[in-house]
Design an enzyme around this catalytic site. Structure first.
Site, PDB file in Angstrom:
ATOM      1  N   ASN A 212       0.845  -1.199   0.000  1.00 32.62           N
ATOM      2  CA  ASN A 212       0.000   0.000   0.000  1.00 32.62           C
ATOM      3  C   ASN A 212       0.877   1.244   0.000  1.00 32.62           C
ATOM      4  O   ASN A 212       2.097   1.143  -0.021  1.00 32.62           O
ATOM      5  CB  ASN A 212      -0.960  -0.024   1.198  1.00 32.62           C
ATOM      6  CG  ASN A 212      -0.195  -0.095   2.500  1.00 32.62           C
ATOM      7  OD1 ASN A 212       0.571   0.794   2.838  1.00 32.62           O
ATOM      8  ND2 ASN A 212      -0.387  -1.185   3.230  1.00 32.62           N
ATOM      9  N   ASP A 281      -4.781  -6.073   4.993  1.00 33.31           N
ATOM     10  CA  ASP A 281      -5.837  -6.880   5.601  1.00 33.31           C
ATOM     11  C   ASP A 281      -5.850  -8.303   5.040  1.00 33.31           C
ATOM     12  O   ASP A 281      -6.359  -9.217   5.664  1.00 33.31           O
ATOM     13  CB  ASP A 281      -7.200  -6.226   5.347  1.00 33.31           C
ATOM     14  CG  ASP A 281      -7.356  -4.951   6.184  1.00 33.31           C
ATOM     15  OD1 ASP A 281      -6.837  -4.941   7.317  1.00 33.31           O
ATOM     16  OD2 ASP A 281      -7.960  -3.988   5.703  1.00 33.31           O
ATOM     17  N   LYS A 291       8.657 -17.887  -9.870  1.00 29.34           N
ATOM     18  CA  LYS A 291       8.055 -16.725 -10.537  1.00 29.34           C
ATOM     19  C   LYS A 291       6.898 -17.192 -11.436  1.00 29.34           C
ATOM     20  O   LYS A 291       7.067 -18.133 -12.223  1.00 29.34           O
ATOM     21  CB  LYS A 291       9.135 -16.030 -11.371  1.00 29.34           C
ATOM     22  CG  LYS A 291       8.659 -14.766 -12.016  1.00 29.34           C
ATOM     23  CD  LYS A 291       9.758 -14.126 -12.840  1.00 29.34           C
ATOM     24  CE  LYS A 291       9.158 -13.048 -13.708  1.00 29.34           C
ATOM     25  NZ  LYS A 291      10.040 -12.622 -14.774  1.00 29.34           N
ATOM     26  N   PHE A 325      -4.548   4.023  14.565  1.00 32.09           N
ATOM     27  CA  PHE A 325      -4.629   5.027  13.503  1.00 32.09           C
ATOM     28  C   PHE A 325      -5.686   4.585  12.516  1.00 32.09           C
ATOM     29  O   PHE A 325      -5.750   3.400  12.164  1.00 32.09           O
ATOM     30  CB  PHE A 325      -3.268   5.170  12.801  1.00 32.09           C
ATOM     31  CG  PHE A 325      -2.258   5.862  13.677  1.00 32.09           C
ATOM     32  CD1 PHE A 325      -1.679   5.190  14.740  1.00 32.09           C
ATOM     33  CD2 PHE A 325      -1.918   7.192  13.454  1.00 32.09           C
ATOM     34  CE1 PHE A 325      -0.782   5.821  15.588  1.00 32.09           C
ATOM     35  CE2 PHE A 325      -1.018   7.840  14.291  1.00 32.09           C
ATOM     36  CZ  PHE A 325      -0.451   7.147  15.362  1.00 32.09           C
ATOM     37  N   LYS A 339     -13.624   1.715  15.241  1.00 32.03           N
ATOM     38  CA  LYS A 339     -12.359   0.983  15.435  1.00 32.03           C
ATOM     39  C   LYS A 339     -11.865   1.119  16.877  1.00 32.03           C
ATOM     40  O   LYS A 339     -11.337   0.170  17.451  1.00 32.03           O
ATOM     41  CB  LYS A 339     -11.294   1.485  14.456  1.00 32.03           C
ATOM     42  CG  LYS A 339     -11.580   1.038  13.029  1.00 32.03           C
ATOM     43  CD  LYS A 339     -10.628   1.626  12.001  1.00 32.03           C
ATOM     44  CE  LYS A 339     -11.181   1.359  10.603  1.00 32.03           C
ATOM     45  NZ  LYS A 339     -10.389   1.955   9.529  1.00 32.03           N
ATOM     46  N   LYS A 343     -11.565  -2.416  18.800  1.00 33.65           N
ATOM     47  CA  LYS A 343     -10.212  -2.924  19.077  1.00 33.65           C
ATOM     48  C   LYS A 343      -9.756  -2.638  20.516  1.00 33.65           C
ATOM     49  O   LYS A 343      -8.609  -2.831  20.844  1.00 33.65           O
ATOM     50  CB  LYS A 343      -9.231  -2.333  18.057  1.00 33.65           C
ATOM     51  CG  LYS A 343      -9.631  -2.631  16.610  1.00 33.65           C
ATOM     52  CD  LYS A 343      -8.537  -2.358  15.608  1.00 33.65           C
ATOM     53  CE  LYS A 343      -9.080  -2.497  14.180  1.00 33.65           C
ATOM     54  NZ  LYS A 343      -8.038  -2.631  13.176  1.00 33.65           N
TER      55      LYS A 343
HETATM   56  N1  CTP Z   1      -4.373  -2.845  12.022  1.00 35.34           N
HETATM   57  C1  CTP Z   1      -3.713  -3.940  12.497  1.00 35.34           C
HETATM   58  N2  CTP Z   1      -3.779  -5.129  11.822  1.00 35.34           N
HETATM   59  C2  CTP Z   1      -4.511  -5.241  10.708  1.00 35.34           C
HETATM   60  C3  CTP Z   1      -5.203  -4.119  10.206  1.00 35.34           C
HETATM   61  C4  CTP Z   1      -5.114  -2.918  10.890  1.00 35.34           C
HETATM   62  O1  CTP Z   1      -3.034  -3.841  13.520  1.00 35.34           O
HETATM   63  N3  CTP Z   1      -4.565  -6.396  10.067  1.00 35.34           N
HETATM   64  C5  CTP Z   1      -4.294  -1.575  12.782  1.00 35.34           C
HETATM   65  C6  CTP Z   1      -3.596  -0.457  12.048  1.00 35.34           C
HETATM   66  O2  CTP Z   1      -2.216  -0.445  12.336  1.00 35.34           O
HETATM   67  C7  CTP Z   1      -4.309   0.788  12.589  1.00 35.34           C
HETATM   68  C8  CTP Z   1      -5.688   0.293  12.924  1.00 35.34           C
HETATM   69  O3  CTP Z   1      -5.590  -1.116  13.027  1.00 35.34           O
HETATM   70  O4  CTP Z   1      -3.738   1.271  13.773  1.00 35.34           O
HETATM   71  C9  CTP Z   1      -6.719   0.655  11.932  1.00 35.34           C
HETATM   72  O5  CTP Z   1      -6.306   0.189  10.664  1.00 35.34           O
HETATM   73  P1  CTP Z   1      -7.239   0.309   9.387  1.00 35.34           P
HETATM   74  O6  CTP Z   1      -6.583  -0.354   8.232  1.00 35.34           O
HETATM   75  O7  CTP Z   1      -7.674   1.728   9.250  1.00 35.34           O
HETATM   76  O8  CTP Z   1      -8.504  -0.478   9.885  1.00 35.34           O
HETATM   77  P2  CTP Z   1      -9.077  -1.902   9.641  1.00 35.34           P
HETATM   78  O9  CTP Z   1      -9.429  -2.444  10.973  1.00 35.34           O
HETATM   79  O10 CTP Z   1      -8.192  -2.741   8.786  1.00 35.34           O
HETATM   80  O11 CTP Z   1     -10.429  -1.568   8.913  1.00 35.34           O
HETATM   81  P3  CTP Z   1     -10.733  -1.224   7.347  1.00 35.34           P
HETATM   82  O12 CTP Z   1      -9.549  -1.695   6.556  1.00 35.34           O
HETATM   83  O13 CTP Z   1     -11.973  -1.989   7.086  1.00 35.34           O
HETATM   84  O14 CTP Z   1     -10.925   0.258   7.298  1.00 35.34           O
END
Ligand code: CTP
Length: 402
Positions: A212, A281, A291, A325, A339, A343
């Site tokens: 990303n 995610d 490859k 974040f 969130k 969490k």
């Molecule tokens: N985070 C994490 N592990 C994951 C996904 C997210 O620890 N697999 C943490 C990120 O580091 C951040 C927070 O969760 O501090 C929110 O991450 P974000 O990607 O915004 O949220 P998600 O829970 O993944 O929700 P979505 O992608 O549906 O917005």
């Protein structure tokens, strides 16, 4: 650009190493950051770079040693010593380090080192063999034990053609050190902070991956700010192009699974966790061992869910303060609060990454810090470094440690 050194008097001592020319860059950068600069050069340094360069950059006279001016420096060293908020010797040769370690004061630079009560930082630069000589290392250790600070030299190609340790530290690194010595509110002393930063990489095959747009800048800025405030920092970082802040314990990881395992190992010892990494995610269900060759017109990659690291930390929380974040492109407050609750966080920083000035790659940020007690604080656009301190200020206000 922020004026982090506004009204600060920085005295720079330049001794006679080839790296003396880099002090011009250092000077110019510090001036842009708002500092008042005065320069002392040794006689040898003036053979490598003209005092006029520094006079033009600083708008101040440059204090130079010559035999003719001994009467002058006898008074000047006291005035300069008192004027300085911080004294940085860059480059510091083996000779200057040796003299300072022995209390020798035979020119303006070494006399000022002896006369000042300001924090004094040495940025050594010399040939690798010289730098590693026992006598030089002994001198450095002696000075460190006496309270002088050292900015470790970098590695690379040296002016003499050798490779190794001894290059003057990067100007950015020198500035970081100056900043952390000037602003040493040590309100995080005794705390251990875990910071995650950057993107993760999910491998498709040995040469390809999914990732990303996270640059890691926010997490690195938080790690640096916590170190400045006296914390011990474990920085778990996905791949970034950034230089890790001096003093951080760095744990490089690639995938979300790597990050998950590393973070869980460090979690028990942490007092505060800043979870600023942009964790993927999903990962590829099965990474190809070779490859993938092109053939069919279309192929399908099957993705499976990665563990939610922060959610797991929320479940296992004992004493830790968790700061998450949420980078969003719409309905910031709604998503961030969801969130925060889901969490089990203490704070979440919600920011809108759809804007250019505060997005992933930007040096600036703005956002809203939501706290579990219901309060919200809006933080306007500022550099990620300042932003990091603002978040920490708020976290430290709400957190009472025994
Ligand atoms: N985070 C994490 N592990 C994951 C996904 C997210 O620890 N697999 C943490 C990120 O580091 C951040 C927070 O969760 O501090 C929110 O991450 P974000 O990607 O915004 O949220 P998600 O829970 O993944 O929700 P979505 O992608 O549906 O917005």
């Amino acid at each position: 650009m922020s004026k982090i050194f506004k009204d600060k008097n920085i005295l720079i001592g330049i001794s006679g190493g080839i790296a003396a020319y880099k002090s011009a860059d250092l000077t110019s950068r510090l001036i842009k950051l708002g500092a008042n600069i005065k320069i002392i050069m040794t006689a040898n340094a003036t053979k490598l770079i003209q005092p006029l360069t520094f006079q033009s950059l600083t708008g101040n006279p440059v204090y130079v040693d010559t035999f003719q001016s001994t009467e002058r420096w006898d008074i000047e060293h006291i005035a300069l010593a008192k004027w300085a908020d911080i004294f940085v010797i860059a480059p510091a040769t083996a000779n200057v380090i040796g003299k300072a370690a022995s209390g020798i004061a035979d020119d303006l630079l070494t006399t000022t080192i002896l006369a000042t009560e300001a924090k004094t930082l040495f940025a050594p630069a010399m040939n690798t063999v010289m730098y590693q000589k026992q006598i030089v290392q002994d001198n450095i250790n002696k000075l460190k034990n006496l309270g002088y600070a050292f900015i470790p030299p970098g590695r690379g190609r040296l002016a003499c053609g050798d490779w190794g340790e001894g290059k003057l530290a990067d100007v950015d690194v020198i500035i970081q050190h100056i900043e952390s010595h000037l602003y040493s509110s040590k309100d995080m002393e005794g705390l251990r902070v875990l910071v995650t930063a950057g993107p993760t990489r999910e491998s498709i095959d040995p040469v390809r991956y999914i990732t990303n747009r996270s640059s890691g800048k926010m997490g690195y800025a938080i790690a640096e700010a916590c170190i400045q405030r006296g914390a011990v920092v474990d920085l778990v970082t996905g791949p970034t192009s950034l230089q890790a802040p001096a003093g951080a314990n760095v744990f490089p990881v690639e995938s979300a699974m790597d990050m998950y395992q590393t973070v869980l190992k460090l979690y028990d010892k942490a007092d505060i966790v800043f979870k600023s990494a942009a964790v993927a995610d999903y990962r590829i269900k099965e990474m190809a061992s070779n490859k993938i060759k092109k053939g069919q017109d279309s192929i399908t990659l099957e993705l499976v869910r990665n563990p939610d690291i922060l959610m797991e930390l929320g479940k296992r929380k004992t004493k830790q303060i968790l700061v998450g974040f949420a980078a969003e492109t719409e309905e910031l407050e709604k998503h961030a609060l969801k969130k925060l609750n889901r969490k089990n966080l203490d704070f979440i920083l919600g920011n809108d990454v759809s804007t250019k000035e505060s997005g992933f790659q930007s040096d600036a940020n703005q956002g809203i810090l939501f706290s579990k007690d219901g309060s919200t604080i809006s933080i306007p656009l500022m550099t990620k470094k300042e932003f990091a301190h603002r978040i920490i200020d708020e976290v430290m206000k709400k957190v009472k440690f025994d």
